[in-house]
Design a protein around this motif. Structure first.
Motif, short mmCIF file in Angstrom:
data_model
loop_
_atom_site.label_atom_id
_atom_site.label_comp_id
_atom_site.label_asym_id
_atom_site.label_seq_id
_atom_site.Cartn_x
_atom_site.Cartn_y
_atom_site.Cartn_z
N VAL A 83 0.85 -1.19 0.00
CA VAL A 83 0.00 0.00 0.00
C VAL A 83 0.89 1.25 0.00
N VAL A 84 0.51 2.22 -0.81
CA VAL A 84 1.17 3.52 -0.79
C VAL A 84 0.21 4.52 -0.16
N VAL A 85 0.61 5.13 0.96
CA VAL A 85 -0.18 6.19 1.60
C VAL A 85 0.27 7.49 0.96
N MET A 86 -0.62 8.15 0.22
CA MET A 86 -0.24 9.25 -0.66
C MET A 86 -0.93 10.56 -0.31
N ASP A 87 -0.12 11.60 -0.17
CA ASP A 87 -0.63 12.96 -0.04
C ASP A 87 -0.99 13.44 -1.45
N VAL A 88 -1.68 14.58 -1.54
CA VAL A 88 -2.06 15.09 -2.86
C VAL A 88 -1.16 16.24 -3.31
N ARG A 89 -1.08 17.28 -2.52
CA ARG A 89 -0.31 18.45 -2.92
C ARG A 89 1.14 18.32 -2.46
N MET A 90 2.03 18.07 -3.43
CA MET A 90 3.45 17.89 -3.13
C MET A 90 4.28 18.50 -4.25
N PRO A 91 5.54 18.80 -3.98
CA PRO A 91 6.42 19.34 -5.02
C PRO A 91 6.87 18.26 -5.99
N VAL A 92 7.51 18.68 -7.06
CA VAL A 92 8.09 17.82 -8.10
C VAL A 92 7.01 17.11 -8.90
N LEU A 93 6.22 16.26 -8.23
CA LEU A 93 5.12 15.56 -8.88
C LEU A 93 4.02 15.38 -7.83
N ASP A 94 2.82 15.88 -8.14
CA ASP A 94 1.77 15.81 -7.12
C ASP A 94 1.21 14.39 -6.99
N GLY A 95 0.42 14.19 -5.93
CA GLY A 95 -0.10 12.87 -5.64
C GLY A 95 -1.07 12.34 -6.67
N ALA A 103 -6.81 5.66 -7.48
CA ALA A 103 -6.66 5.47 -6.04
C ALA A 103 -7.64 4.42 -5.53
N SER A 104 -7.21 3.63 -4.57
CA SER A 104 -8.07 2.59 -4.00
C SER A 104 -8.84 3.07 -2.78
N GLY A 105 -8.49 4.23 -2.25
CA GLY A 105 -9.21 4.70 -1.08
C GLY A 105 -8.88 6.13 -0.73
N PHE A 106 -9.73 6.72 0.10
CA PHE A 106 -9.56 8.10 0.55
C PHE A 106 -9.83 8.20 2.04
N LEU A 107 -9.00 8.96 2.72
CA LEU A 107 -9.25 9.31 4.11
C LEU A 107 -8.86 10.77 4.30
N THR A 130 -0.31 8.93 -8.49
CA THR A 130 -1.30 7.85 -8.40
C THR A 130 -1.61 7.30 -9.79
N ARG A 131 -1.76 8.19 -10.76
CA ARG A 131 -2.06 7.76 -12.12
C ARG A 131 -0.94 6.88 -12.67
N LEU A 132 0.30 7.23 -12.37
CA LEU A 132 1.44 6.45 -12.87
C LEU A 132 1.63 5.15 -12.10
N LEU A 133 1.17 5.13 -10.86
CA LEU A 133 1.32 3.92 -10.04
C LEU A 133 0.15 2.96 -10.17
N ALA A 134 -1.06 3.52 -10.35
CA ALA A 134 -2.26 2.68 -10.24
C ALA A 134 -3.24 2.85 -11.38
N VAL A 138 -5.16 7.50 -0.59
CA VAL A 138 -4.95 8.95 -0.55
C VAL A 138 -5.44 9.47 0.79
N VAL A 139 -4.57 10.18 1.49
CA VAL A 139 -4.92 10.79 2.77
C VAL A 139 -4.74 12.30 2.60
N THR A 140 -5.82 13.03 2.68
CA THR A 140 -5.79 14.43 2.26
C THR A 140 -6.56 15.35 3.18
N THR A 141 -6.25 16.64 3.09
CA THR A 141 -7.02 17.66 3.76
C THR A 141 -8.06 18.15 2.77
N PHE A 142 -9.31 17.74 2.95
CA PHE A 142 -10.33 17.96 1.94
C PHE A 142 -10.50 19.42 1.56
N ASN A 143 -10.55 20.29 2.54
CA ASN A 143 -10.85 21.69 2.25
C ASN A 143 -9.76 22.38 1.44
#
Length: 219
Positions: free
Chosen positions: A53-65, A103-107, A69-73, A85-90
């Motif tokens: 499992v990869v626990v992935m943030d969304v907003r990141m430098p270089v390449l966003d989550g 992505a397989s899931g969201f929290l 995710t598209r390249l991984l899954a 994907v574990v994210t700050t919704f707002n």
């Protein structure tokens, strides 16, 4: 003994990344095999370490989550990874795109540790996970972005009861909530969910939500 779930943690905030890793490593059935702070590094590490499992943030430098995710899954990936994907919704206005990316899931990041651990275990077993609050707020908000496919709900190859269950999945209900709503046993609901995924050739509940919106099964 069953091998522990191998987890890769990707978040550009070191404090959050370390916190997640500490929580995960404290579990006897999990181990953190790598940590990184951007999507490109996540792809490189995933190729080398083959995490469950990869626990992935969304907003990141270089390449966003989302792109990571598209390249991984994503569709067409030879050995797709399971991404939670574990994210700050707002703050993450484009999280829905990660769903489309595979992505397989969201929290949400403010979820208690028990939910994070449950999410990792659920995704690792091959089941998709959508936190109900994420489904109701995120999928509902971005439903208009989903391009409808030709046809009508009558074209969907599901029984009446299966359609009911699919609509409730799309509304963000858990299996227990669906069971209570339809007055069914939890095991019966699990059987319906498995049957729906098989009939529609879907990987998990996340794809089921997209399918329901694309085929006009929910408003």
């Amino acid at each position: 003994m069953t091998a522990p779930v191998r987890v890769l943690v990707c978040d550009d905030q070191a404090l959050i990344r370390t916190g997640f890793a500490t929580i995960i490593d404290a579990q006897p059935d999990m181990e953190v095999v790598g940590e990184c702070g951007d999507g490109r590094a996540a792809i490189d590490l995933a190729e080398r370490l083959s995490p469950d499992v990869v626990v992935m943030d969304v907003r990141m430098p270089v390449l966003d989550g989302i792109e990571a995710t598209r390249l991984l899954a994503g569709t067409g990936v030879a050995n797709p990874a399971k991404v939670l994907v574990v994210t700050t919704f707002n703050l993450d206005e484009y999280v829905y795109e990660a769903l489309r990316a595979g992505a397989s899931g969201f929290l949400l990041k403010d979820a208690p540790p028990a939910q994070l651990l449950h999410g990792i275990r659920t995704v690792a077993t091959g089941w998709g996970l959508l936190a109900p609050e994420v489904t109701r707020r995120l999928v509902g908000r971005y439903a208009e972005r989903i391009r409808p496919v030709p046809g009508t709900p009558d074209d969907v190859p599901l029984s009446t009861r299966e359609l009911e269950v699919l609509r409730l999945i799309a509304d963000g209900l858990s299996n227990s909530e669906i069971a209570a709503t339809l007055v069914l046993s939890h095991e019966t609901v699990k059987t319906y969910v498995s049957r729906i995924l098989t009939k529609l050739d879907l990987r998990d509940r996340v794809q089921a939500v997209v399918y329901a919106y694309r085929h006009g099964l929910v408003a």
